[in-house]
Design an enzyme around this catalytic site. Structure first.
Site, short mmCIF file in Angstrom:
data_model
loop_
_atom_site.label_atom_id
_atom_site.label_comp_id
_atom_site.label_asym_id
_atom_site.label_seq_id
_atom_site.Cartn_x
_atom_site.Cartn_y
_atom_site.Cartn_z
N GLY A 103 0.85 -1.33 0.06
CA GLY A 103 0.04 -0.01 0.11
C GLY A 103 0.99 1.15 -0.20
O GLY A 103 2.08 1.13 -0.10
N THR A 107 3.11 9.86 1.73
CA THR A 107 4.54 10.26 1.26
C THR A 107 5.06 9.11 0.79
O THR A 107 6.22 9.14 0.00
CB THR A 107 5.11 10.80 2.70
OG1 THR A 107 4.46 11.71 2.99
CG2 THR A 107 6.66 11.05 2.46
N LYS A 108 4.95 7.73 1.43
CA LYS A 108 5.91 6.49 1.01
C LYS A 108 4.73 5.59 0.46
O LYS A 108 3.74 5.56 0.64
CB LYS A 108 6.21 6.11 2.42
CG LYS A 108 7.37 7.05 2.97
CD LYS A 108 7.72 6.57 4.47
CE LYS A 108 6.48 6.83 5.36
NZ LYS A 108 6.78 6.85 6.77
N VAL A 110 4.96 1.01 0.29
CA VAL A 110 5.52 -0.05 1.16
C VAL A 110 5.19 -1.20 0.42
O VAL A 110 3.97 -1.44 -0.09
CB VAL A 110 4.78 0.15 2.58
CG1 VAL A 110 5.44 -1.21 3.41
CG2 VAL A 110 5.11 1.26 3.55
N LYS A 124 10.26 0.22 2.19
CA LYS A 124 9.72 1.27 2.25
C LYS A 124 10.46 2.51 1.66
O LYS A 124 11.68 2.88 1.72
CB LYS A 124 9.52 1.89 3.71
CG LYS A 124 8.62 3.13 4.04
CD LYS A 124 8.76 3.49 5.48
CE LYS A 124 7.90 2.54 6.07
NZ LYS A 124 7.64 3.13 7.54
N ASP A 236 1.48 12.08 14.39
CA ASP A 236 0.43 11.45 13.18
C ASP A 236 0.25 10.12 14.30
O ASP A 236 0.46 9.12 13.84
CB ASP A 236 0.91 11.20 11.95
CG ASP A 236 -0.07 10.71 11.40
OD1 ASP A 236 -1.64 10.75 11.77
OD2 ASP A 236 -0.12 10.17 10.13
#
Length: 457
Positions: A103, A107-108, A110, A124, A236
């Site tokens: 997913g 920002t990233k 994975v 990642k 977060d």
């Protein structure tokens, strides 16, 4: 890490080489980009060097700020043992197989990969097509510079994971900085692989397992409050930032963690705001809001974890203590030190069986048959059970098992199994019959005297 998106995208498979080649993973431009490459219209520098002059002024300033933050973090860490090189590298990544995207978030991106040496890891990398980069490009029109800006968050996360060593933080197994093949440097972090935290499933598990999750979280927050880098806040802080690894809770996203505490001139500058509550804090003599990082983490733990996982189906004698914990953390009357002590007190009472004092003795109402056990099979259900086939519960002793059996109208007998929970407590199997017995030298069957009356044992 956007667990919901991860679940929606499972099954997409690609090679490790293809993963590195994805535009979503293109992170940082190398020096002396050819004209027209990288979207910035000119040269780009390595992370840590001065931002390129031809980037828009606003983007240059954002890059400088993130570079300063990263250098400040590295300076605070001071190198040390945790920052030592080693672990997995680019060679391991290039030989990885069965790579599948799990997913992506703002920002990233994975992915999961199988290592040639055995085992699996999470990969990642910066999501070059993610919302953070897209918004930046819309604002500044410089894709390469925007990828660099997002890359600082991954570099910051890698730095934190190198320095912070705790069972509640996902392990960094290695990283790869690859600049082969084109003009952009790509960074991939190789992490311990976990499964998304499913709160709905957790609510259906036995209380002891839910207490373990909360206790693990409290121990993590205690570590973050007293970390080698100072007090760390998870900006977060949500369940999707955590994973389960071998039954243990671990935070997996650290890119939004911060070691900075809010600066202030007076107490009025130190209000900690949440959607439903606000808390006034003190401004210290050094111009920082006292304990703001610790208290923000703790209240988020209360509202996202404690309120859902702690009270339901807890042993009745422990409920007043758990209620005190909920009230004290919900009002921030407790700090993390007091919270950890309160959790450890509950754990001590639970493991020692002291919470069972002043209860009537009921085991005298049972007959024990040593050397026998009942035939395993589906039986009546109870909630929350360790088995979906019957009623399997954690107990401290045969006396507590007798009290549980007495409270269930269907229960006629029980067996204390050889299985143990994480606290070392045995599991007892409660059954609606006792007639199907088989020899077992290590077992004891406890049968209600009322159930055995008129029957030959």
């Amino acid at each position: 890490m956007a667990a919901a998106a991860a679940r929606a995208r499972r099954g997409a498979r690609l090679s490790a080489a293809a993963l590195l080649a994805l535009p979503a993973l293109a992170l940082l431009a190398l020096p002396a980009l050819p004209p027209g490459r990288g979207g910035a219209g000119g040269d780009e520098a390595q992370p840590g060097s001065s931002p390129p002059l031809l980037l828009p002024p606003g983007l240059r300033e954002e890059l400088r700020q993130r570079r300063r933050d990263l250098r400040r973090l590295e300076a605070a860490a001071g190198g040390g043992e945790a920052a030592a090189t080693g672990g997995l590298g680019c060679g391991d990544l290039s030989r990885a197989t069965a790579v599948s995207v799990l997913g992506w978030g703002f920002t990233k991106v994975v992915a999961r990969a199988a290592l040639a040496s055995g085992g699996t890891v999470a990969l990642k990398s910066v999501h070059g097509a993610g919302r953070e980069v897209r918004r930046c490009v819309q604002r500044y029109g410089a894709p390469a510079g925007c990828r660099r800006l997002a890359a600082y968050k991954l570099l910051k996360e890698v730095t934190l994971l190198q320095r912070l060593q705790h069972p509640g933080i996902v392990k960094l197994h290695g990283q790869c900085y690859d600049n082969s093949g084109d003009a952009e440097l790509r960074v991939t972090a190789m992490l311990e692989l976990g499964s998304p935290l499913e709160m709905i499933q957790l609510l259906q598990t036995p209380w002891e397992e839910r207490f373990k999750i909360c206790l693990s979280l409290v121990k993590l927050l205690f570590y973050l409050a007293h970390s080698p880098l100072g007090s760390i806040v998870l900006l977060d802080f949500q369940p999707r930032q955590f994973v389960m690894v071998d039954g243990n809770l671990k935070v997996t996203d650290m890119d939004d963690a911060s070691t900075e505490e809010l600066s202030c001139k007076e107490d009025n500058d130190c209000t900690l705001d949440f959607p439903t509550k606000s808390f006034p804090l003190k401004c210290s003599v050094v111009g920082r809001c006292e304990g703001i990082n610790e208290k923000k983490n703790l209240f988020n733990a209360y509202r996202y974890f404690f309120t859902y996982l702690l009270p339901h189906s807890a042993p009745p004698a422990l409920r007043p203590l758990l209620s005190d914990i909920l009230n004290a953390t919900g009002d921030l009357r407790y700090g993390i030190n007091e919270t950890l002590r309160a959790f450890e007190k509950v754990l001590h009472l639970y493991k020692s069986g002291l919470y069972l004092q002043k209860r009537p003795l009921l085991l005298k109402d049972y007959i024990s048959l040593k050397g026998f056990r009942t035939v395993e099979g589906e039986d009546y259900k109870c909630w929350p059970s360790y088995s979906h086939l019957g009623c399997l519960l954690s107990i401290h002793s045969a006396e507590e098992a007798a009290a549980i059996c007495n409270s269930q109208s269907q229960c006629q007998s029980f067996i204390i199994t050889q299985q143990r929970t994480w606290t070392g407590r045995p599991l007892a199997s409660f059954q609606s019959s006792w007639t199907d017995l088989i020899p077992d030298t290590n077992a004891v069957v406890y049968i209600k005297r009322s159930a055995s009356s008129g029957e030959r044992l």
